[in-house]
Design a protein around this motif. Structure first.
Motif, PDB file in Angstrom:
ATOM      1  N   PHE A 326       0.921  -1.205  -0.153  1.00 34.86           N
ATOM      2  CA  PHE A 326       0.007  -0.049  -0.079  1.00 34.86           C
ATOM      3  C   PHE A 326       0.826   1.180  -0.246  1.00 34.86           C
ATOM      4  N   SER A 327       1.916   1.236   0.618  1.00 33.63           N
ATOM      5  CA  SER A 327       2.743   2.531   0.970  1.00 33.63           C
ATOM      6  C   SER A 327       3.629   2.681  -0.311  1.00 33.63           C
ATOM      7  N   THR A 328       3.725   1.601  -1.166  1.00 31.44           N
ATOM      8  CA  THR A 328       4.283   1.845  -2.677  1.00 31.44           C
ATOM      9  C   THR A 328       3.313   2.389  -3.690  1.00 31.44           C
ATOM     10  N   ILE A 329       1.968   1.916  -3.445  1.00 30.78           N
ATOM     11  CA  ILE A 329       0.975   2.355  -4.329  1.00 30.78           C
ATOM     12  C   ILE A 329       0.781   4.057  -4.170  1.00 30.78           C
ATOM     13  N   MET A 330       0.995   4.441  -2.935  1.00 33.30           N
ATOM     14  CA  MET A 330       0.819   5.691  -2.456  1.00 33.30           C
ATOM     15  C   MET A 330       1.999   6.657  -3.162  1.00 33.30           C
TER      16      MET A 330
END
Length: 482
Positions: A326-330
């Motif tokens: 999720f952090s990478t997607i952000m």
């Protein structure tokens, strides 16, 4: 038959370019003509993709329109697999649409019109001046020639390197290898993200081919950095080597020319470098034990660099996008929104827009009444345009998310937002819901891709009548903000 089709295409271009384009500038301004050229190309591409020989099993009108829009707007979002659904003719049509859409149909039409006729009207040159970022009207067709020649040269060199990087057995047959190389070179430089591979570069035969990934990476970085920047860098290196040669011949002789690298180039290069470096480090950190786990230490660095660069409108993927943390997607959200540089084949709000808005709030925080960088002051008009681009982009993306969420309620908000950001910034990355969208949502994505390619500000300029400058000024007032 392929050579016959090529000959007919060249003949069509020659005959079409020999025609004079007449339009009433009171009814059709340059912005309207620019938008109309893209609409015309999309309609023509849709009809060509619906030809019986373009696909193996036929294609619906909505899917053909979606594919044509994605190709012309160099987005890369697909509802059907390009490699298995379309025949060689269909893939060639997509390739031509990518090339014409990436550089702009007006660029090609104007250049070949001048090439075949050897002349152009003064009014036509004025119209093209802003489109080519030319400083002088007389430089318009010289810039067009440089754009076309530089594009074909980079794509040709890229195709050769891609051909040489292919591992034995990955692509069968010499002709197929050549077509694969040309297709991915053009798609890479134009930041289109289209691939004849079902899962792009994440296919088992290609995801460990780091040399191929580096070549495609270089292609879409060159395409996304912008033609004005490339020309300015060429001018600088030509000046540098000429000066070094002169000093070698005569050690006491040296010519200093100030500001060979202009302000626009400096801002774009610094911003691009910061985004690439920070994106690579963050991608490596967050995905080390996730999507990067199967790669070697060198592969982790290459894939991280690729993963940081491709969201900025390239669209290729060498990892499973749906498996990202999720952090990478952000992080990918931010990189997609910023996009490429102005005057390039990429989309997004542009690196210069992001840089100017950042400089502006830093200037306000320091209590300064102007924005300064590299001992130069940024004009108020540039600042206003930057905030206009940002605000309009968020409005379009927000509307797209709202409509898709209404039409496809079963889809998660994260996947819908990812799709909308990707469509507006002409990126082409997806979390895997594109083909599953309803027809209404596909139309929304089509509109979002088109608006992202031509920009909402251009559409507003085309729709709203320009107000003439009046010789008066109202008293200024300060408005409360917080």
């Amino acid at each position: 038959m392929g050579w016959l089709y090529l000959a007919l295409l060249i003949y069509f271009i020659r005959e079409f370019s020999a025609r004079r384009l007449h339009y009433n500038r009171e009814l059709l301004n340059p912005a309207q003509l620019f938008i109309a050229s893209f609409l015309g190309l999309i309609v023509m591409g849709t009809l060509l993709l619906m030809l019986p020989r373009a696909t193996y099993e036929g294609i619906s009108a909505v899917d053909a329109l979606f594919t044509a829009t994605s190709a012309v707007c160099v987005t890369g979002l697909i509802v059907v697999d390009t490699g298995t659904y379309f025949t060689t003719l269909g893939q060639t049509v997509i390739l031509i649409l990518i090339q014409l859409g990436g550089l702009g149909i007006m660029t090609f039409a104007s250049y070949f019109s001048y090439f075949f006729r050897g002349k152009s009207s003064y009014e036509h040159q004025i119209m093209l001046k802003d489109m080519t970022n030319s400083e002088k009207i007389g430089e318009v067709f010289d810039v067009l020639k440089k754009i076309v020649l530089l594009t074909f040269s980079i794509e040709a060199v890229g195709a050769v390197f891609i051909f040489l990087s292919l591992e034995e057995g990955t692509v069968q047959g010499f002709i197929d290898q050549v077509f694969f190389s040309v297709f991915h070179s053009i798609s890479g430089f134009c930041n289109a993200g289209f691939s004849t591979l079902e899962n792009s570069l994440y296919e088992p035969e290609f995801k460990f081919n780091y040399s191929l990934q580096l070549i495609i990476l270089a292609l879409f970085i060159l395409g996304g950095i912008g033609f004005p920047i490339l020309f300015n860098l060429y001018k600088y290196f030509a000046y540098y080597f000429k000066n070094q040669y002169a000093k070698f011949q005569h050690p006491t002789y040296s010519v200093y020319t100030p500001w060979v690298i202009n302000l626009n180039t400096r801002i774009v290069l610094v911003t691009t470098s910061i985004l690439l470096l920070s994106g690579t480090v963050l991608f490596y950190f967050f995905e080390y034990n996730n999507t990067l786990e199967e790669h070697s230490w060198f592969g982790k660095i290459v894939v991280s660099l690729f993963g940081a660069a491709t969201p900025r409108t390239a669209g290729f993927n060498s990892i499973d996008t749906s498996a990202l943390n999720f952090s990478t997607i952000m992080i990918v959200f931010i990189l997609m929104w910023i996009g490429a540089s102005p005057g390039s084949t990429g989309g997004g709000i542009k690196t210069s827009t992001f840089a100017l808005t950042t400089l502006n709030f830093l200037s306000l925080a320091r209590g300064k009444d102007r924005v300064e960088i590299f001992r130069r002051e940024i004009s108020d008009l540039s600042i206003r345009r930057a905030f206009a681009f940002m605000a309009l982009s968020l409005m379009v993306i927000g509307t797209s998310i709202f409509l898709i969420a209404s039409f496809d309620e079963e889809k998660t908000l994260l996947s819908i937002a990812f799709e909308s950001f990707s469509a507006y910034s002409t990126v082409g990355l997806s979390l895997g819901i594109t083909a599953e969208l309803s027809s209404a949502s596909k139309i929304v994505i089509i509109a979002t891709m088109f608006i992202g390619r031509v920009s909402m500000l251009t559409i507003l300029i085309a729709l709203l009548r320009r107000v003439k400058y009046l010789n008066y000024k109202y008293p200024q007032e300060e408005i409360l903000m917080n």
